[in-house]
Design a protein around this motif. Structure first.
Motif, PDB file in Angstrom:
ATOM      1  N   THR A  77      -4.611   5.870  17.632  1.00  0.00           N
ATOM      2  CA  THR A  77      -4.525   4.476  17.222  1.00  0.00           C
ATOM      3  C   THR A  77      -3.188   3.913  17.683  1.00  0.00           C
ATOM      4  N   PRO A  78      -3.191   2.875  18.524  1.00  0.00           N
ATOM      5  CA  PRO A  78      -1.912   2.284  18.930  1.00  0.00           C
ATOM      6  C   PRO A  78      -1.184   1.714  17.720  1.00  0.00           C
ATOM      7  N   ARG A 105       0.850  -1.196   0.000  1.00  0.00           N
ATOM      8  CA  ARG A 105       0.000   0.000   0.000  1.00  0.00           C
ATOM      9  C   ARG A 105       0.880   1.238   0.000  1.00  0.00           C
ATOM     10  N   THR A 106       0.360   2.319  -0.519  1.00  0.00           N
ATOM     11  CA  THR A 106       1.038   3.584  -0.269  1.00  0.00           C
ATOM     12  C   THR A 106       0.837   3.948   1.202  1.00  0.00           C
ATOM     13  N   ALA A 107       1.676   4.812   1.710  1.00  0.00           N
ATOM     14  CA  ALA A 107       1.568   5.217   3.108  1.00  0.00           C
ATOM     15  C   ALA A 107       0.208   5.848   3.395  1.00  0.00           C
ATOM     16  N   ARG A 108      -0.281   6.654   2.472  1.00  0.00           N
ATOM     17  CA  ARG A 108      -1.565   7.330   2.693  1.00  0.00           C
ATOM     18  C   ARG A 108      -2.718   6.330   2.672  1.00  0.00           C
ATOM     19  N   ALA A 109      -2.656   5.336   1.792  1.00  0.00           N
ATOM     20  CA  ALA A 109      -3.713   4.330   1.746  1.00  0.00           C
ATOM     21  C   ALA A 109      -3.717   3.486   3.017  1.00  0.00           C
ATOM     22  N   ALA A 110      -2.535   3.123   3.506  1.00  0.00           N
ATOM     23  CA  ALA A 110      -2.454   2.350   4.743  1.00  0.00           C
ATOM     24  C   ALA A 110      -3.033   3.142   5.908  1.00  0.00           C
ATOM     25  N   ALA A 111      -2.755   4.435   5.942  1.00  0.00           N
ATOM     26  CA  ALA A 111      -3.287   5.271   7.017  1.00  0.00           C
ATOM     27  C   ALA A 111      -4.805   5.405   6.919  1.00  0.00           C
ATOM     28  N   TRP A 112      -5.313   5.522   5.712  1.00  0.00           N
ATOM     29  CA  TRP A 112      -6.762   5.615   5.496  1.00  0.00           C
ATOM     30  C   TRP A 112      -7.449   4.363   6.021  1.00  0.00           C
ATOM     31  N   GLU A 113      -6.943   3.191   5.633  1.00  0.00           N
ATOM     32  CA  GLU A 113      -7.528   1.941   6.097  1.00  0.00           C
ATOM     33  C   GLU A 113      -7.448   1.835   7.624  1.00  0.00           C
ATOM     34  N   SER A 114      -6.318   2.215   8.175  1.00  0.00           N
ATOM     35  CA  SER A 114      -6.094   2.066   9.614  1.00  0.00           C
ATOM     36  C   SER A 114      -6.987   2.996  10.428  1.00  0.00           C
ATOM     37  N   HIS A 115      -7.054   4.243  10.034  1.00  0.00           N
ATOM     38  CA  HIS A 115      -7.920   5.177  10.746  1.00  0.00           C
ATOM     39  C   HIS A 115      -9.385   4.756  10.620  1.00  0.00           C
ATOM     40  N   SER A 116      -9.762   4.264   9.446  1.00  0.00           N
ATOM     41  CA  SER A 116     -11.137   3.793   9.250  1.00  0.00           C
ATOM     42  C   SER A 116     -11.455   2.639  10.196  1.00  0.00           C
ATOM     43  N   LEU A 117     -10.519   1.708  10.367  1.00  0.00           N
ATOM     44  CA  LEU A 117     -10.735   0.597  11.293  1.00  0.00           C
ATOM     45  C   LEU A 117     -10.855   1.082  12.727  1.00  0.00           C
ATOM     46  N   SER A 118     -10.060   2.058  13.108  1.00  0.00           N
ATOM     47  CA  SER A 118     -10.183   2.619  14.459  1.00  0.00           C
ATOM     48  C   SER A 118     -11.577   3.196  14.679  1.00  0.00           C
ATOM     49  N   VAL A 119     -12.081   3.887  13.666  1.00  0.00           N
ATOM     50  CA  VAL A 119     -13.400   4.513  13.785  1.00  0.00           C
ATOM     51  C   VAL A 119     -14.506   3.461  13.866  1.00  0.00           C
ATOM     52  N   VAL A 120     -14.510   2.513  12.935  1.00  0.00           N
ATOM     53  CA  VAL A 120     -15.636   1.572  12.867  1.00  0.00           C
ATOM     54  C   VAL A 120     -15.598   0.527  13.983  1.00  0.00           C
ATOM     55  N   THR A 121     -14.440   0.309  14.601  1.00  0.00           N
ATOM     56  CA  THR A 121     -14.359  -0.664  15.701  1.00  0.00           C
ATOM     57  C   THR A 121     -14.500  -0.004  17.068  1.00  0.00           C
ATOM     58  N   GLY A 122     -14.747   1.288  17.102  1.00  0.00           N
ATOM     59  CA  GLY A 122     -14.836   1.966  18.392  1.00  0.00           C
ATOM     60  C   GLY A 122     -13.498   2.004  19.100  1.00  0.00           C
ATOM     61  N   ASN A 123     -12.442   2.298  18.353  1.00  0.00           N
ATOM     62  CA  ASN A 123     -11.077   2.418  18.886  1.00  0.00           C
ATOM     63  C   ASN A 123     -10.555   1.108  19.467  1.00  0.00           C
ATOM     64  N   PHE A 147      -8.825  -0.989  17.410  1.00  0.00           N
ATOM     65  CA  PHE A 147      -7.861  -1.414  16.403  1.00  0.00           C
ATOM     66  C   PHE A 147      -6.442  -1.042  16.797  1.00  0.00           C
ATOM     67  N   GLU A 148      -5.512  -2.010  16.630  1.00  0.00           N
ATOM     68  CA  GLU A 148      -4.082  -1.772  16.788  1.00  0.00           C
ATOM     69  C   GLU A 148      -3.420  -1.911  15.421  1.00  0.00           C
ATOM     70  N   LEU A 149      -2.724  -0.895  15.009  1.00  0.00           N
ATOM     71  CA  LEU A 149      -2.082  -0.886  13.698  1.00  0.00           C
ATOM     72  C   LEU A 149      -0.680  -1.477  13.795  1.00  0.00           C
TER      73      LEU A 149
END
Length: 272
Positions: free
Chosen positions: A141-142, A73-91, A93-95
């Motif tokens: 996000t940890p 992934r590009t760095a920005r795409a990885a961050a997008w996916e990761s932040h999205s997981l933090s949001v939808v899981t109610g924080n 998610f550990e990256l």
């Protein structure tokens, strides 16, 4: 670094379909594991989908990538996916981030991405963390980095919340202690959680794990490998206590092939 209480993760891929994957998530929570961790590989369902589904059928279980490979992934795409997981899981998610295995060169090509040099892949990890911090705002996000080399250890000491000690399967205790000293020196006053992944519980190595790690049980035992834990429940508990005392490791993950065998240790030591 301060002595931290034990917590435990289980590493699993959604290789057997959705029903089995969700069963694994529920079972990990029932057994008291802290985190369900998912590998990243084009031959597996993407961690983004798998971890979101796992979080949806559990209530307290954390979910994490183990690890997102920077060449995929590009760095920005990885961050997008990761932040999205933090949001939808109610924080919950550990990256987890890593530079990926050499075998991922072809996978990166399939995605139209450069595999990159070692330094370029480390730079991508650093950029991903910066993007995640910006997207998180007041949240956090940890971030875990699987640190196998000196440059990765320095980056992890500077930016990660969790560092998985990612030496080879035959790395000695003395070598690992040296890695920990590097990390603690570079981290200064930063509070970091140290982690270690266990491939084998007991003295039998499943064929597919042997194919992945490249050695048999006898070799692991001969070299006192930190990727194996064996003996009675008391013996294994004492060994984990020793690793925490000597290396500072308090976060231990285990392959899902041993989720049941390892569970008594989770019950005995979690939070202590």
């Amino acid at each position: 670094m301060t002595k931290k209480p034990f917590r435990f993760g289980v590493v699993a891929g959604a290789t057997e379909g959705g029903a089995k994957w969700l069963q694994t998530a529920r079972r990990a929570e029932e057994l008291g594991y802290s985190t369900l961790l998912c590998p990243d590989n084009l031959s597996l369902p993407t961690p983004t989908a798998a971890l979101a589904a796992a979080a949806a059928v559990t209530t307290e279980l954390k979910v994490g990538s183990f690890v997102l490979a920077s060449p995929l992934r590009t760095a920005r795409a990885a961050a997008w996916e990761s932040h999205s997981l933090s949001v939808v899981t109610g924080n919950r998610f550990e990256l987890g981030l890593g530079t990926g295995l050499p075998t991922m060169r072809q996978q990166a090509e399939e995605l139209g991405l450069p595999y990159g040099s070692g330094q370029e892949r480390l730079d991508s990890i650093s950029e991903t963390i910066d993007h995640v911090r910006r997207l998180d705002g007041d949240a956090h996000t940890p971030v875990m980095i699987a640190a196998g080399g000196p440059k990765a250890r320095r980056l992890a000491a500077a930016k990660a919340d969790i560092i998985t000690l990612a030496g080879g399967v035959l790395t000695t205790r003395e070598e690992m202690a040296g890695y920990v000293e590097e990390i603690t020196t570079a981290a200064g006053e930063r509070d970091i959680e140290l982690a270690l992944n266990i491939f084998v519980v007991g003295e039998q190595v499943p064929r597919w794990i042997r194919g992945f790690i490249g050695v048999d049980a006898e070799t692991l035992i001969e070299h006192d490998s930190l990727t194996m834990i064996r003996g009675s429940l008391d013996d294994m508990a004492a060994e984990l206590e020793r690793r925490r005392d000597e290396l500072g490791v308090s976060y231990v993950s285990v392959n899902s092939a041993f989720i049941e065998e390892f569970a008594p240790l989770v019950d005995l030591l979690s939070g202590k």
